[in-house]
Motif scaffolding. Structure first.
Motif, mmCIF file in Angstrom:
data_model
loop_
_atom_site.group_PDB
_atom_site.id
_atom_site.type_symbol
_atom_site.label_atom_id
_atom_site.label_comp_id
_atom_site.label_asym_id
_atom_site.label_seq_id
_atom_site.Cartn_x
_atom_site.Cartn_y
_atom_site.Cartn_z
ATOM 1 N N LEU A 117 5.531 8.895 1.783
ATOM 2 C CA LEU A 117 5.166 8.195 3.011
ATOM 3 C C LEU A 117 3.948 8.830 3.658
ATOM 4 O O LEU A 117 3.078 8.133 4.193
ATOM 5 N N SER A 120 4.399 3.622 3.569
ATOM 6 C CA SER A 120 5.694 3.009 3.279
ATOM 7 C C SER A 120 5.566 1.772 2.389
ATOM 8 O O SER A 120 6.492 1.444 1.648
ATOM 9 N N ASN A 145 11.898 2.854 6.831
ATOM 10 C CA ASN A 145 10.735 3.421 6.140
ATOM 11 C C ASN A 145 9.498 3.454 7.027
ATOM 12 O O ASN A 145 8.765 4.442 7.048
ATOM 13 N N GLU A 194 7.574 6.810 8.328
ATOM 14 C CA GLU A 194 6.131 7.005 8.178
ATOM 15 C C GLU A 194 5.500 7.354 9.523
ATOM 16 O O GLU A 194 4.645 8.241 9.622
#
Length: 336
Positions: A253, A258, A181, A185
């Protein structure tokens, strides 16, 4: 001031969209959790195969859009390759965990991704977390802890055949999810917010890595499965839901980061409770509802922008200064 009002309105809309999108992703995550649990109860143990079609759909659909647009590739291909490895293995570990532990345990232990994301974004993305955001995170986690107590109080937490092994798999998978994640991002912000490139290469490399892993580890299990509608439909449902989930994640995001994404997923356990109430007519403990409200409050607190508060205070200071000057102009110079 009109400009300040318009800015605040835009920020409020952005916050509300982020909250709504986060809950939609939480619902999709809940759906995938139920599907994985259903397949595990049927004895189907092919975690990589379960996520393979999702990567294929991402590669075909977003790859087609990318070929039509023919944009310049902004991020090196090997970044996407490493990201795909992390993402595939994170999915493998978490889906595998359903073979050993309960749906509730998986959803609760997934919150381990939150402190991991906080550290990663602070170190690599230089994200600053002030007291209000940290308070929001703490309140969200308190909501999840309340779910744990409600599970213990209600006695409805199924243990699984090897809960300790399953819990370790979830923690390892959650750590990889945090890396994935935070990396997504970074990529989304680095290439100007274009998610087409990210989804194309994540799907392309994810499909290749999954295919290799399936051929080595899951070929015999796939051939042993009795492919009736009871097995095919859950696979298709999981793939379509995962495709929609992956398509929406970069949007959140990009707008909210995130950490907000992982905090939103904390409500997945609460949504599963609502599904159990309305779809399966099960009774649940009252603490679930209090936990849901607590997590929602934490999300709202985290979503409040520090800049908004600073600008609100500075705006009040400007208004006070203008009012003071107006009074001086009306009453005359105090020193005269």
């Amino acid at each position: 001031m009109v400009v300040g009002a318009n800015f605040k309105e835009i920020r409020t809309k952005k916050t509300l969209i982020g909250l709504g999108l986060g809950q939609l992703l939480s619902l999709l995550s809940t759906s995938n959790g139920f599907t994985s649990s259903e397949l595990a109860r049927k004895g189907i143990n092919v975690p990589t195969s379960q996520t393979f079609l999702n990567y294929v759909l991402l590669a075909i659909i977003y790859g087609g859009i990318m070929l039509y647009r023919r944009p310049e590739i902004k991020v090196k291909w090997y970044y996407y390759f490493l990201l795909a490895i992390v993402d595939v293995e994170a999915n493998f570990l978490v889906v595998k965990a359903y073979q050993y532990t309960s749906l509730t345990s998986v959803m609760l232990l997934d919150c381990w991704a939150i402190p991991c994301v906080l550290v990663l974004t602070w170190v690599f993305l230089k994200t600053k977390y002030r007291l209000m955001k940290i308070s929001g995170v703490v309140i969200c986690i308190v909501g999840v802890v309340m779910v744990v107590f409600s599970d213990v109080h209600a006695g409805d937490r199924a243990g699984g055949r090897n809960p300790i092994k399953g819990d370790f798999l979830v923690i390892a998978g959650a750590t990889l999810y945090a890396v994935s994640n935070a990396s997504e991002e970074f990529v989304v912000k680095k290439n100007g917010g274009d998610t087409i490139e990210l989804m194309t290469f994540l799907g392309f490399f994810g499909a290749i890595i999954s295919a290799i892993q399936i051929s080595i580890f899951e070929r015999s299990e796939l051939t042993a499965i009795h492919w009736s509608t009871g097995a095919v439909f859950p696979f298709l449902r999981f793939s379509l839901t995962a495709f929609l989930f992956y398509s929406l994640v970069p949007v959140l995001l990009k707008t909210n980061g995130s950490t907000m994404f992982n905090l939103s997923l904390l409500t997945a356990d609460m949504w599963s409770v609502l599904i159990r109430i309305f779809a399966y007519h099960e009774k649940v403990d009252w603490l679930y509802f209090l936990a849901f409200a607590t997590t929602a409050i934490g999300l709202i607190i985290y979503s409040i922008k520090d800049k908004d508060l600073e600008e609100h205070k500075s705006g009040e200071a400007v208004d006070e200064e203008a009012e003071r000057k107006k009074l001086i102009d009306e009453d005359g110079d105090p020193g005269s």
